[in-house]
Design a protein around this motif. Structure first.
Motif, mmCIF file in Angstrom:
data_model
loop_
_atom_site.group_PDB
_atom_site.id
_atom_site.type_symbol
_atom_site.label_atom_id
_atom_site.label_comp_id
_atom_site.label_asym_id
_atom_site.label_seq_id
_atom_site.Cartn_x
_atom_site.Cartn_y
_atom_site.Cartn_z
ATOM 1 N N THR A 197 -14.205 4.539 9.512
ATOM 2 C CA THR A 197 -15.188 5.506 10.001
ATOM 3 C C THR A 197 -16.361 5.690 9.043
ATOM 4 O O THR A 197 -17.501 5.814 9.469
ATOM 5 C CB THR A 197 -14.482 6.858 10.253
ATOM 6 N N ARG A 248 -11.626 -0.216 14.003
ATOM 7 C CA ARG A 248 -11.079 -1.538 14.328
ATOM 8 C C ARG A 248 -11.049 -1.729 15.837
ATOM 9 O O ARG A 248 -11.545 -2.728 16.369
ATOM 10 C CB ARG A 248 -9.665 -1.658 13.737
ATOM 11 N N ARG A 297 0.836 -1.210 0.000
ATOM 12 C CA ARG A 297 0.000 0.000 0.000
ATOM 13 C C ARG A 297 0.863 1.248 0.000
ATOM 14 O O ARG A 297 0.580 2.240 -0.658
ATOM 15 C CB ARG A 297 -0.912 -0.019 1.227
HETATM 16 C C1 PLP Z 1 -8.521 5.898 8.008
HETATM 17 C C2 PLP Z 1 -7.982 4.561 7.644
HETATM 18 C C3 PLP Z 1 -8.436 3.382 8.240
HETATM 19 C C4 PLP Z 1 -9.612 3.345 9.179
HETATM 20 O O1 PLP Z 1 -9.407 4.088 10.331
HETATM 21 P P1 PLP Z 1 -10.646 4.521 11.224
HETATM 22 O O2 PLP Z 1 -10.010 5.235 12.355
HETATM 23 O O3 PLP Z 1 -11.332 3.287 11.631
HETATM 24 O O4 PLP Z 1 -11.512 5.390 10.365
HETATM 25 C C5 PLP Z 1 -7.798 2.194 7.926
HETATM 26 N N1 PLP Z 1 -6.799 2.154 7.031
HETATM 27 C C6 PLP Z 1 -6.358 3.265 6.420
HETATM 28 C C7 PLP Z 1 -5.228 3.151 5.463
HETATM 29 C C8 PLP Z 1 -6.941 4.495 6.703
HETATM 30 O O5 PLP Z 1 -6.518 5.589 6.074
#
Ligand code: PLP
Length: 332
Positions: free
Chosen positions: A278, A238, A166
Motif C-alpha cells: 500500500t 498484489r 520472516r
Molecule cells: C501489509 C503487507 C503486505 C502488503 O499488503 P498490501 O495489502 O498490499 O498493503 C505484504 N506483506 C506483508 C508482510 C505485509 O505486512
C-alpha cells in the motif's frame, strides 16, 4: 518532509470490547491512550493492524481504496490471533467517519491519507500466556503521507535468504506486530553486512516475500508471483496489480518459484522485479544478493512495466481513470 507515517491527525476513532460486546465508537485524542501495563498485547503480542489509504480527487471528493478487503483481512487476523471478533460494519464506519472528519487534511496526489486500524488485546492478565484476552481495543489512526518516491525512485538491493524465515509458518497471512519484530534482526544484519535494503525470505529456496511487501517478477508480458497459501501476507496491492495486469492483456501466473530459477530469470535484460504494498504501490528491485554474489535484475533500474502498472493503479486511486472494479468508496 517528515518520515512516512510519523505525522498523525490529532484524533483517532476508538471502540472497546468488554463483557462480550463492542462499545459505541468515539473520537478521542490520538497522542495517548490508557492501558494497564499488564495488558495482554504488551506481553503476548495479541495485536493486528491494517494499512489502507484515502485519496483526494480533483473535484475535492475523498475516496478510500478497497476498504472491504482490508476489513476482511483485519477480521481474519483477529480471528487467527484469538482476539474478539471485530464488528465489520462498525469498523468500516469508524474508518469512513474519521476520514470524512479530517477530509480537509487529505493531501492531494501523489500524497494521500494513510489509515491504520489497529486491534489489541487489553485484558490485564499476565497469567494468560496461553489464553486469549477477554477484552480488546480497536482504534483507527490517520497519517497524511506524501509522495513515497520523493527524491526519485531508486531500485532496491534484496538479500535472498534461504535459511531463515520472516515469521512462524502459521503466522504468514496474519498482519500482526510480532511478525515484524521477528524479521527485524535478520533485516538489520543484512543492512549492515551486505547493504541490503530488504530481505526476500525464501525458506528452503521457496520465494515468498519481504518483511512488509509482496514480491512479483515481470518477464515481458508475463507477471509471475507466488500463489496464495498460508505462508505469506495476501497483499491487496498484489491482487489489484494482478487484476490490472490482466486488464492490460498481460499473462498472470501464480506459482511457486525457486531461488535458482529467480536468479536465472534476473539475467534476462527485459526482466523486472518489484515489491508491492500500500505505501509505495510498486517498488523496483535492481539487485539480488545471494551467497556473497550480486546479480543485476534486468537493467538494474526501475523498469517501464512496473511504471505502467503503478500508474494504472494510481490513476484509479486518483480519479483519473474509471474505477471499473468498484475499488473506491466515496466518503465525502
Ligand atoms: C501489509 C503487507 C503486505 C502488503 O499488503 P498490501 O495489502 O498490499 O498493503 C505484504 N506483506 C506483508 C508482510 C505485509 O505486512
Amino acid at each position: 518532509m517528515a518520515a512516512f507515517g510519523s505525522v498523525f491527525m490529532p484524533q483517532m476513532a476508538m471502540a472497546t470490547f468488554e463483557n462480550g460486546k463492542w462499545s459505541a465508537a468515539s473520537l478521542v485524542p490520538a497522542d495517548s491512550m490508557q492501558m494497564h501495563p499488564g495488558a495482554h498485547v504488551l506481553h503476548y503480542s495479541s495485536t493486528c493492524f491494517e494499512g489502507l489509504k484515502a485519496f483526494r480527487h480533483e473535484d475535492g471528493s475523498v475516496h478510500v481504496f478497497r476498504i472491504d478487503q482490508n476489513i476482511k483481512r483485519l477480521a481474519q487476523s483477529s480471528q487467527f490471533l484469538s482476539l474478539p471478533a471485530i464488528d465489520e460494519a462498525q469498523v468500516t464506519k469508524m474508518i469512513t467517519d474519521i476520514v470524512a472528519n479530517f477530509a480537509s487534511e487529505v493531501p492531494a496526489p501523489p500524497g494521500s491519507m494513510y489509515i491504520r486500524p489497529t486491534h489489541i488485546g487489553t485484558e490485564a492478565a499476565i497469567g494468560k500466556a496461553a489464553v486469549p484476552s477477554a477484552s480488546s481495543m480497536l482504534y483507527v489512526l490517520l497519517s497524511p503521507v506524501g509522495d513515497y518516491f520523493t527524491g526519485g525512485a531508486k531500485a532496491l538491493r534484496l538479500l535472498l535468504d534461504e535459511t531463515g524465515m520472516r515469521c512462524a509458518p502459521h503466522m504468514g497471512m496474519i498482519k500482526s506486530g510480532g511478525n515484524y519484530a521477528s524479521a527485524l534482526g535478520p533485516i538489520v544484519k543484512a543492512n549492515k553486512e551486505v547493504q541490503a535494503d530488504q530481505i526476500l525470505f525464501c525458506p528452503n529456496g521457496d520465494v515468498q516475500e519481504t518483511g512488509a511487501a509482496n514480491f512479483l517478477l515481470i518477464d515481458g508480458n508475463e507477471i509471475i508471483t507466488k500463489g496464495l497459501d498460508s505462508s505469506f501476507l495476501h497483499g491487496i496491492t498484489r491482487s489489484s496489480i494482478l487484476t490490472l495486469a490482466k486488464d492490460l492483456g498481460m499473462k498472470v501466473t501464480e506459482r511457486d518459484m525457486t531461488v535458482a530459477e529467480l536468479i536465472k530469470l534476473a539475467a534476462k535484460p527485459e526482466v523486472e522485479a518489484v515489491l508491492s504494498g500500500t505505501a509505495a504501490v510498486l517498488t523496483s528491485v535492481g539487485t539480488f544478493i545471494h551467497n556473497d554474489s550480486e546479480y543485476t535484475v534486468g537493467s538494474g533500474k526501475p523498469g517501464p512495466i512496473a511504471d505502467k502498472l503503478r500508474l494504472a493503479l494510481n490513476n484509479i486511486q486518483w480519479g483519473k481513470a474509471e474505477d471499473t472494479h468498484n475499488w473506491l468508496t466515496k466518503v465525502c
